[in-house]
Motif scaffolding. Structure first.
Motif: not given
Length: 818
Positions: A54, A58-59, A533, A571, A608, A613-614, A678, A680-681, A722
């Motif tokens: 995770y 994503p990074s 990150t 994240q 993602m 992500w955060e 960022l 990403l979702n 992705t």
């Protein structure tokens, strides 16, 4: 074209091809602008779980995106390889820490490669190898040379189970962050770094894009306070000290001091304690040493203490002040002494009530009648019972008293910090040896740089004795003094592993340099890190230490910048069964089984899509199954070919192709902006919507083959960061040259992305009355006309006068009527 999507076969194929072609090997002489993308490197625990992915997948997606945007991207990986777990494993399993660590690295490297990331493995760093820790030792010598490393006796956090010293940051609510054992206190000779020299600078975050909560955590940890240092007179036979100095942020309350509190460890306690109180005081000190700082400072436990049978003098009013000890005062904070003003401090108030000590009001609340307080009054007020300072406001009184004390030589304005120097000594084997030598003639002598590295001996004996195994290795300990040649002894402590991670990002610039810790020219090119990150839990450990380290190197002239990480992103956490993953809870999810069943691309995309992500979210098998179905639909969409439908009128074809172009450019815009931020979702959601749109367009068959192929190419390019393996395979199958990851990122045309129709909100006197579809190019007059034509709006304005029309272009018409 292949009939079925086989991620296992495809991913193995392309990972092997990328490695053979050195597709992701990074050049230091690339003409493109640089982009240094870094993820916090993992500790060598043995297995990567979904939580690691995770942080990393994503990074990697973002790094791939920047590469396609035309940047020369450095996105390296390595291993934080020293530390207690390896040594504990050596004791428990009878295996050498090096063997255990390297076995873990081999497994973790395999898992990381299965992710399909763009790591340049030729730049890998491993902190436990001599070619790395040689330079960790070199940095220690540089810090020592510049007065930033020193040795001193100090009370330290001690973990009885791990048998080692812990930094304050490694104590979590009174327990060892590694093993969970309750932490106690010991006095030991230790090595420290003078991080406090940079306290003010560490509170500033100018010019860097960091989350506000991390900035706040660091500022609070540094804990800068402005106040006054006040001297209380001591007059005791056989005691050389003639004063006790305290720091206070409330000098306005000094006339309200009714007792003094010393930390139990304060050196004056032994000197001042009366004979009749000595037994009670010693028992209390012993009890305090069994408690952690967290326990001592806890607001949930009742404060206790012991009167030591001695007094000091408050110079401002001439009163004798009884001296107590209490464990809520810590020697390492301020002066280790506190002037107690129970009327204006909640902790002192509770203590005074418990022991029936006087409570004197010196800052009066509004409308105070002179009676006793039911609770401590800590707000501003008017000074009373304070001699010549009476009737002043407490703010003015604080200034006046500070000036008075300075004029008398009884005190001074001062600044204090919560931050303490970084204790780096560890009484363990598995760490970088501290390169210092002890000579009876010359004292403490640094190991010459030419003699680095000081190697860890391979034959250390691992026993949980509380002392470093190096201490019992004569071959390691016995040496010659570099100055006089006499027999001498090496330092047997090793360095805190945070020392290794305070500079590893510099080493990636020139990981195989055997002449220097880093190539200055390459570091100048790559640093600072553009995007760093990792977890927010490192706010007051790794992130603070790394900042200190770079500022120290800057002042030594070794680097030309003062901040290591230009942008920081934290994240969230992936949880399982409503809890954070841990081996002890038995809820750890490993990526291997999902990669082998559904493929790495599915795992990457799901991580993602699961949540912002955060924020983090909960792992769900049905969720990743949904992602897998989407990738299979996408595969079938691309490999299924395109056959135009029956006869289509030129007007229908033109509209269908115009709609497709608009949706395509809107998707490029959405995906690009989401990746930059960022988000990403929502980026994955945009790709799913584009997939669905194309599937519907294929079924209608109104567009020509050329338009279809252009849209599919765009879909694959947007998908490439992705799902890199799937995108590479489909790029090849649709007749393109290798590799999709060397292609340019699509750009959107704002004109093509503009909606043909928009929804206009119509209000009457500020209340929503209708929503109407109108052309995107509508003018203000046309919008007003359309609003007035609405049947629903007409029913609200019939027979009324329109006084004013408020128009927000493309969004709203508000009719003000009477």
């Amino acid at each position: 074209m292949a009939a079925n999507y086989n991620p296992q076969e495809i991913e193995k194929k392309w990972q092997q091809r990328w490695a053979e072609d050195k597709l992701y090997q990074v050049s230091d002489d690339d003409p493109r602008p640089k982009w240094y993308a870094l993820t916090m490197f993992p500790y060598t625990s043995g297995d990567l779980h979904i939580g690691h992915w995770y942080a990393m997948a994503p990074s990697d997606v973002h790094a791939r995106f920047k590469r396609m945007q035309g940047y020369n991207v450095l996105h390296p990986m390595g291993f934080d390889a020293f530390g207690l777990p390896a040594e504990n494993a050596a004791i428990k399993r009878g295996i050498h820490p090096f063997v255990w660590t390297m076995q873990n690295i081999e497994n973790m490297r395999r898992q990381l490669k299965s992710m399909g990331a763009i790591y340049d493995w030729s730049r890998e760093v491993i902190t436990c190898l001599p070619e790395y820790y040689k330079w960790t030792q070199w940095f220690f010598l540089k810090l020592y040379e510049h007065g930033l490393a020193y040795r001193g006796k100090a009370q330290v956090n001690w973990c009885p189970q791990c048998q080692t010293v812990l930094a304050n940051e490694q104590v979590v609510e009174g327990f060892c962050e590694r093993c969970g054992a309750a932490v106690t206190r010991r006095d030991l000779e230790q090595w420290f770094f003078r991080i406090t020299r940079y306290a003010d600078e560490l509170m500033e975050h100018d010019g860097i894009d960091w989350p506000e909560r991390i900035k706040i955590m660091q500022r609070n940890w540094v804990g800068k306070s402005a106040g006054t240092e006040i001297s209380f007179t001591l007059d005791h036979p056989d005691v050389d000290d003639k004063e006790i100095r305290v720091f206070t942020t409330r000098p306005d309350t000094v006339f309200g001091v009714t007792f003094m509190v010393l930390a139990p460890e304060h050196p004056l306690v032994e000197k001042l304690t009366s004979a009749e109180k000595r037994k009670e005081v010693e028992a209390y000190i012993a009890k305090s040493r069994r408690q952690t700082e967290i326990e001592r400072l806890s607001t949930e436990r009742e404060k206790d203490g012991v009167f030591i049978g001695a007094y000091c003098l408050n110079r401002l009013n001439g009163e004798k002040v009884p001296i107590w000890i209490a464990d809520y005062v810590l020697l390492g904070y301020g002066t280790g002494a506190v002037m107690a003003v129970p009327a204006h401090d909640e902790r002192d108030f509770a203590f005074a009530k418990r022991y029936s000590l006087p409570i004197r009001v010196v800052v009066a609340p509004p409308d105070w009648s002179g009676g006793e307080l039911e609770a401590a009054y800590i707000e501003p007020g008017t000074m009373v019972n304070s001699d010549q300072f009476n009737k002043l406001s407490s703010e003015k009184g604080a200034e006046a008293i500070s000036g008075f004390l300075e004029n008398k030589g009884w005190g001074r304005r001062a600044i204090t910090y919560r931050l303490r120097d970084w204790l780096i000594s560890r009484q363990r084997y598995w760490g970088a040896p501290i390169p210092m030598i002890y000579c009876d003639k010359c004292g403490v002598v640094p190991v010459p740089e030419k003699d680095l590295p000081v190697l860890l001996p391979e034959d250390a004996e691992f026993k949980p004795t509380g002392e470093s195994p190096l201490k019992y290795n004569d071959e390691f300990v016995k040496t010659r003094c570099p100055k006089c040649g006499s027999p001498a002894k090496r330092e047997t402590d090793t360095m805190d592993t945070f020392m290794c991670s305070s500079w590893y990002f510099l080493r990636y610039a020139s990981p195989h340099d055997d002449k220097a810790a880093f190539d200055a020219k390459k570091v100048k090119y790559w640093m600072p890190v553009d995007l760093y990150t990792g977890g927010a839990e490192h706010a007051v450990m790794h992130l603070l230490y790394a900042r200190f380290f770079i500022k120290a190197l800057r002042d030594m002239g070794l680097v030309g910048f003062g901040e290591p990480f230009a942008r920081l992103f934290n994240q969230g956490v992936i949880i399982a069964e409503k809890q954070k993953m841990s081996k002890s809870r038995g809820n750890v999810i490993t990526p291997d089984e999902y990669v082998s069943e559904l493929g790495a691309d599915a795992v990457r995309a799901y991580l993602m899509f699961v949540a912002p992500w955060e924020q983090g979210g909960e792992w769900n098998d049905s969720g990743i199954s949904g992602i897998s179905r989407w990738l299979n639909r996408l595969w079938n969409l691309v490999t299924g070919g395109y056959g135009e439908g029956g006869k289509t009128s030129p007007a229908d074809r033109e509209k269908a192709e115009r709609d497709l172009a608009r949706f395509t450019h809107q998707t490029i815009r959405r995906v690009t902006q989401d990746l930059e931020k960022l988000r990403l979702n929502t980026m994955i959601a945009a790709l799913m919507e584009f997939t669905n749109y194309l599937a519907a367009a294929r079924d209608e068959g109104k567009i020509d083959v050329t338009a279809w192929k252009e849209a599919i190419d765009t879909l694959l390019l947007l998908l490439a960061p992705t799902a890199p393996h799937l995108a590479e395979e489909l790029w090849q199958q649709t007749g393109h040259d290798y590799s999709i990851h060397n292609q340019s990122w699509p750009k959107w045309d704002e004109e093509l992305a503009r909606d043909e129709e928009i929804t206009l909100v119509v209000q009457v006197n500020g209340k929503l009355r209708d929503r109407i579809a109108v052309p995107a190019s509508i003018t203000e007059d046309e919008a007003k006309e359309k609003a007035l034509e609405s049947p629903r709006v007409k029913s609200y304005i019939g027979g009324k006068e329109v006084l004013k029309t408020i128009y927000v272009p493309g969004r709203l018409v508000n009719l003000v009527v009477r």
